[in-house]
Design a protein around this motif. Structure first.
Motif, PDB file in Angstrom:
ATOM      1  N   THR A   1       4.412  15.357   2.058  1.00  0.00           N
ATOM      2  CA  THR A   1       3.731  15.399   3.358  1.00  0.00           C
ATOM      3  C   THR A   1       2.804  16.608   3.434  1.00  0.00           C
ATOM      4  O   THR A   1       1.768  16.565   4.103  1.00  0.00           O
ATOM      5  CB  THR A   1       4.779  15.489   4.487  1.00  0.00           C
ATOM      6  N   PHE A   2       3.160  17.683   2.721  1.00  0.00           N
ATOM      7  CA  PHE A   2       2.431  18.947   2.789  1.00  0.00           C
ATOM      8  C   PHE A   2       1.638  19.210   1.509  1.00  0.00           C
ATOM      9  O   PHE A   2       1.434  20.358   1.118  1.00  0.00           O
ATOM     10  CB  PHE A   2       3.422  20.094   3.031  1.00  0.00           C
ATOM     11  N   GLU A   3       1.190  18.143   0.860  1.00  0.00           N
ATOM     12  CA  GLU A   3       0.576  18.269  -0.465  1.00  0.00           C
ATOM     13  C   GLU A   3      -0.504  19.348  -0.534  1.00  0.00           C
ATOM     14  O   GLU A   3      -0.457  20.241  -1.394  1.00  0.00           O
ATOM     15  CB  GLU A   3      -0.030  16.930  -0.901  1.00  0.00           C
ATOM     16  N   LYS A   4      -1.488  19.312   0.354  1.00  0.00           N
ATOM     17  CA  LYS A   4      -2.603  20.247   0.279  1.00  0.00           C
ATOM     18  C   LYS A   4      -2.141  21.690   0.435  1.00  0.00           C
ATOM     19  O   LYS A   4      -2.604  22.593  -0.272  1.00  0.00           O
ATOM     20  CB  LYS A   4      -3.652  19.908   1.330  1.00  0.00           C
ATOM     21  N   LEU A   5      -1.207  21.923   1.358  1.00  0.00           N
ATOM     22  CA  LEU A   5      -0.722  23.279   1.602  1.00  0.00           C
ATOM     23  C   LEU A   5       0.141  23.768   0.441  1.00  0.00           C
ATOM     24  O   LEU A   5       0.082  24.949   0.063  1.00  0.00           O
ATOM     25  CB  LEU A   5       0.064  23.327   2.910  1.00  0.00           C
TER      26      LEU A   5
END
Length: 235
Positions: free
Chosen positions: A123-127
């Motif tokens: 869900t937090f791939e980019k971060l």
């Protein structure tokens, strides 16, 4: 969702992997990356050199040493990893998925393993990717510091170069060593007795305060035009 205690989450946060996440997201990210803590006895091998690696580790407690083994039976210490530091991710992210080092618990140690590939489905791939990129960059800087330390010919220069790196990371003149004098001697590639003598001499000369593993630098180090090390009092 499995609940994890705050001490484990703090170690992960120290690594920088969760740097760009809100604290409220830590628990969910822990579960999505399938993070699992595991305990090791002192001198227990975590990953052998050339072992397949799919799950990097974050040190929660204790110390992990990384050594390069040679066919003639000798070895070279590459790095020590303390709390909040990540090891084996270069192997997990490489094409061969193998460890370039033998990784061993050098004390009773707890390691938090995670599935690095799950970052790219999170869900937090980019971060998480942003945190991972900084983590990789910081590891490269750590390697450059080690090269700088070992380039110093004098024992005192090696000690102080290492100490000033640690002080810089802590944004002050005081810091805690995460290793014993025996381990520090191996890291600096010096004789343990010589290291102990030099540390005591530096205490007597008012260059450092050393209380157990707490170090305070009382003098700054400069290298003059002659290449010789000179000292001045801080402040």
């Amino acid at each position: 969702m499995n609940h994890v205690n705050n001490a484990l989450l703090k170690s992960v946060a120290m690594s920088g992997l969760f740097k760009y996440l809100d604290k409220e997201a830590y628990q969910k990210a822990w579960n999505e990356l399938n993070m699992i803590p595991r305990h090791y006895d002192s001198q227990q091998v975590i990953y052998g050199q050339d072992d397949l690696v799919f799950r990097p580790g974050i040190v929660h407690s204790g110390l992990v040493k990384g050594e390069r083994l040679h066919v003639e039976g000798t070895s070279n210490l590459a790095y020590y990893y303390g709390r909040g530091e990540v090891f084996a991710f270069e192997g997990a992210l490489s094409g061969k998925k193998t460890s370039p080092l033998q990784l061993t618990a050098d004390d009773d140690t707890c390691v938090i393993f995670f599935d690095v590939q799950n970052i790219f489905n999170s869900t937090f791939e980019k971060l998480l990717v942003k945190g991972l990129m900084e983590l990789l960059a910081n590891d490269d800087i750590k390697k450059l510091y080690r090269i700088e330390i070992l380039s110093k010919k004098g024992l005192r220069e090696r000690i102080l170069t290492h100490f000033y790196v640690l002080a810089s990371k802590n944004n002050g003149c005081s810091f805690d060593l995460n290793m014993s004098q025996k381990q520090l001697a191996r890291y600096l590639c010096v004789n343990r007795s010589a290291l102990s003598y030099e540390l005591n001499q530096m205490k007597r000369e008012g260059i450092i305060i050393l209380e157990r593993r707490r170090v305070t630098l009382l003098a700054h180090m400069d290298v003059g035009d002659s290449g010789e090390t000179e000292f001045g009092k801080n402040g």
